[in-house]
Motif scaffolding. Structure first.
Motif, mmCIF file in Angstrom:
data_model
loop_
_atom_site.group_PDB
_atom_site.id
_atom_site.type_symbol
_atom_site.label_atom_id
_atom_site.label_comp_id
_atom_site.label_asym_id
_atom_site.label_seq_id
_atom_site.Cartn_x
_atom_site.Cartn_y
_atom_site.Cartn_z
ATOM 1 N N PHE A 170 7.216 6.040 8.923
ATOM 2 C CA PHE A 170 7.405 4.333 9.345
ATOM 3 C C PHE A 170 5.720 3.765 9.524
ATOM 4 O O PHE A 170 5.258 3.287 8.653
ATOM 5 C CB PHE A 170 7.784 4.291 10.563
ATOM 6 C CG PHE A 170 8.985 4.405 10.746
ATOM 7 C CD1 PHE A 170 9.693 3.989 9.671
ATOM 8 C CD2 PHE A 170 9.769 5.493 11.699
ATOM 9 C CE1 PHE A 170 11.251 4.030 9.403
ATOM 10 C CE2 PHE A 170 11.006 5.906 11.589
ATOM 11 C CZ PHE A 170 12.254 5.250 10.214
ATOM 12 N N ARG A 171 5.029 4.308 10.402
ATOM 13 C CA ARG A 171 3.570 3.600 10.721
ATOM 14 C C ARG A 171 2.674 3.747 9.407
ATOM 15 O O ARG A 171 1.796 3.004 8.401
ATOM 16 C CB ARG A 171 3.148 4.123 11.737
ATOM 17 C CG ARG A 171 1.309 3.595 11.594
ATOM 18 C CD ARG A 171 0.729 3.935 13.162
ATOM 19 N NE ARG A 171 1.732 3.867 13.661
ATOM 20 C CZ ARG A 171 1.590 5.116 14.581
ATOM 21 N NH1 ARG A 171 1.625 6.485 14.011
ATOM 22 N NH2 ARG A 171 2.943 5.250 16.062
ATOM 23 N N GLN A 172 2.829 5.337 8.364
ATOM 24 C CA GLN A 172 1.593 5.551 7.687
ATOM 25 C C GLN A 172 2.341 4.670 6.001
ATOM 26 O O GLN A 172 1.294 4.525 5.059
ATOM 27 C CB GLN A 172 2.398 6.851 7.244
ATOM 28 C CG GLN A 172 1.906 7.963 8.637
ATOM 29 C CD GLN A 172 0.371 7.829 8.885
ATOM 30 O OE1 GLN A 172 -0.632 7.477 7.645
ATOM 31 N NE2 GLN A 172 0.116 7.639 9.994
ATOM 32 N N ARG A 173 3.582 4.192 5.978
ATOM 33 C CA ARG A 173 3.926 3.687 4.781
ATOM 34 C C ARG A 173 3.721 2.348 4.540
ATOM 35 O O ARG A 173 3.117 1.492 3.450
ATOM 36 C CB ARG A 173 5.651 2.990 4.678
ATOM 37 C CG ARG A 173 6.088 4.459 5.081
ATOM 38 C CD ARG A 173 8.239 3.812 5.430
ATOM 39 N NE ARG A 173 8.617 3.347 4.649
ATOM 40 C CZ ARG A 173 10.113 2.825 4.895
ATOM 41 N NH1 ARG A 173 10.525 3.100 5.964
ATOM 42 N NH2 ARG A 173 10.491 1.941 3.664
ATOM 43 N N TYR A 174 2.820 1.891 5.690
ATOM 44 C CA TYR A 174 1.903 0.695 5.848
ATOM 45 C C TYR A 174 0.244 0.956 5.881
ATOM 46 O O TYR A 174 -0.460 0.237 5.167
ATOM 47 C CB TYR A 174 2.476 -0.272 6.856
ATOM 48 C CG TYR A 174 4.020 -0.294 7.279
ATOM 49 C CD1 TYR A 174 4.376 -1.213 5.823
ATOM 50 C CD2 TYR A 174 4.768 0.240 7.755
ATOM 51 C CE1 TYR A 174 5.715 -1.816 5.651
ATOM 52 C CE2 TYR A 174 5.805 -0.334 8.007
ATOM 53 C CZ TYR A 174 6.876 -1.081 7.064
ATOM 54 O OH TYR A 174 8.120 -0.987 7.107
ATOM 55 N N SER A 175 -0.037 1.644 6.633
ATOM 56 C CA SER A 175 -1.083 1.675 6.555
ATOM 57 C C SER A 175 -1.887 2.900 5.708
ATOM 58 O O SER A 175 -2.981 2.302 5.551
ATOM 59 C CB SER A 175 -1.629 2.584 8.672
ATOM 60 O OG SER A 175 -0.922 3.273 8.426
#
Length: 246
Positions: free
Chosen positions: A215-220
């Motif tokens: 989740f967060r890693q997909r964007y950051s």
């Protein structure tokens, strides 16, 4: 010891990712449940678990907990205290929410205060309304408990295919004590596939590795996220896998 898995009084929990992005999962789940005699209902009053937003740091834990408490009361008011998730993230989040509500009186009181000050005055979450181990399950738990019944309904032989499995992190790496089939070498899906008359390759390099989503890693950290996904895919390619079951 095999945990007790219900086959009735079930609220089949709708998931944003499943119902919107992959609606075939919801329709096929209902199809199989009907075939093997699972008593379930879906409610339009149930809302999102906040998963994608929560793990991307958009929804804080209290907001997620309040929303979870409301969804639990929706299930309770339907006399369907057993919540079954089609999404591993819904599973992990709702189990955590149930634990918070039952163990932290101040949070439960604060949630009920929110209900009182809104148009949800008729709702009050009582300690123990939902037990994370006894009332919250993933679809895979239900299928595993009914694998003998599933074996009677097989129509197509897929045994000639090379099959591997991927077990979602939010199912087998968050609530260890409630994970059927082990966490170090997860095999609950492998056992269900065997009940369908097929064999999987079992353990393979990177079987426990994440799909890379995070989740967060997909964007950051999108590049890192994609590298992990690519690594996983190369691993199953090296084993000649033709079907990957999630």
């Amino acid at each position: 010891m095999m945990k007790q898995v219900p086959d009735k009084n079930i609220l089949l929990f709708k998931s944003c990712l499943v119902s919107v992005e992959y609606p075939g999962i919801e329709s096929s789940t209902k199809f199989v449940f009907d075939k093997i005699g699972i008593d379930y209902e879906i409610s339009d009053k149930q809302t999102c678990c906040t998963g994608l937003g929560h793990y991307s740091d958009v929804f804080d834990q209290f907001t997620t907990t309040a929303i979870g408490a409301r969804n639990f009361k929706v299930a309770g008011n339907l006399d369907r205290p057993n919540l079954v998730m089609m999404c591993a993230t819904c599973y992990a989040i709702n189990k955590k929410v149930a634990n918070i509500l039952n163990k932290k009186d101040n949070v439960r009181d604060k949630v009920n205060d929110v209900f009182d000050k809104s148009d949800l005055k008729n709702l009050k979450y009582e300690k123990g309304d939902v037990d994370s181990s006894k009332n919250i399950f993933h679809v895979v738990d239900i299928l595993y408990s009914k694998r003998d019944e599933i074996s009677k309904n097989i129509k197509y032989d897929l045994s000639d295919y090379t099959i591997a499995t991927h077990h979602g992190c939010h199912y087998c790496k968050v609530h260890y004590d409630d994970t059927i089939g082990g966490v170090r070498d997860p095999n609950i899906i492998d056992d269900i596939i065997e009940a369908c008359g097929c064999k999987t390759i079992g353990w393979y390099d990177h079987k426990r590795q994440t799909c890379g989503s995070g989740f967060r890693q997909r964007y950051s950290n999108k590049d890192i996220s994609m590298e992990v996904t690519e690594d996983k895919l190369h691993s199953i390619k090296d084993d000649g896998v033709e079907i990957l079951v999630h």
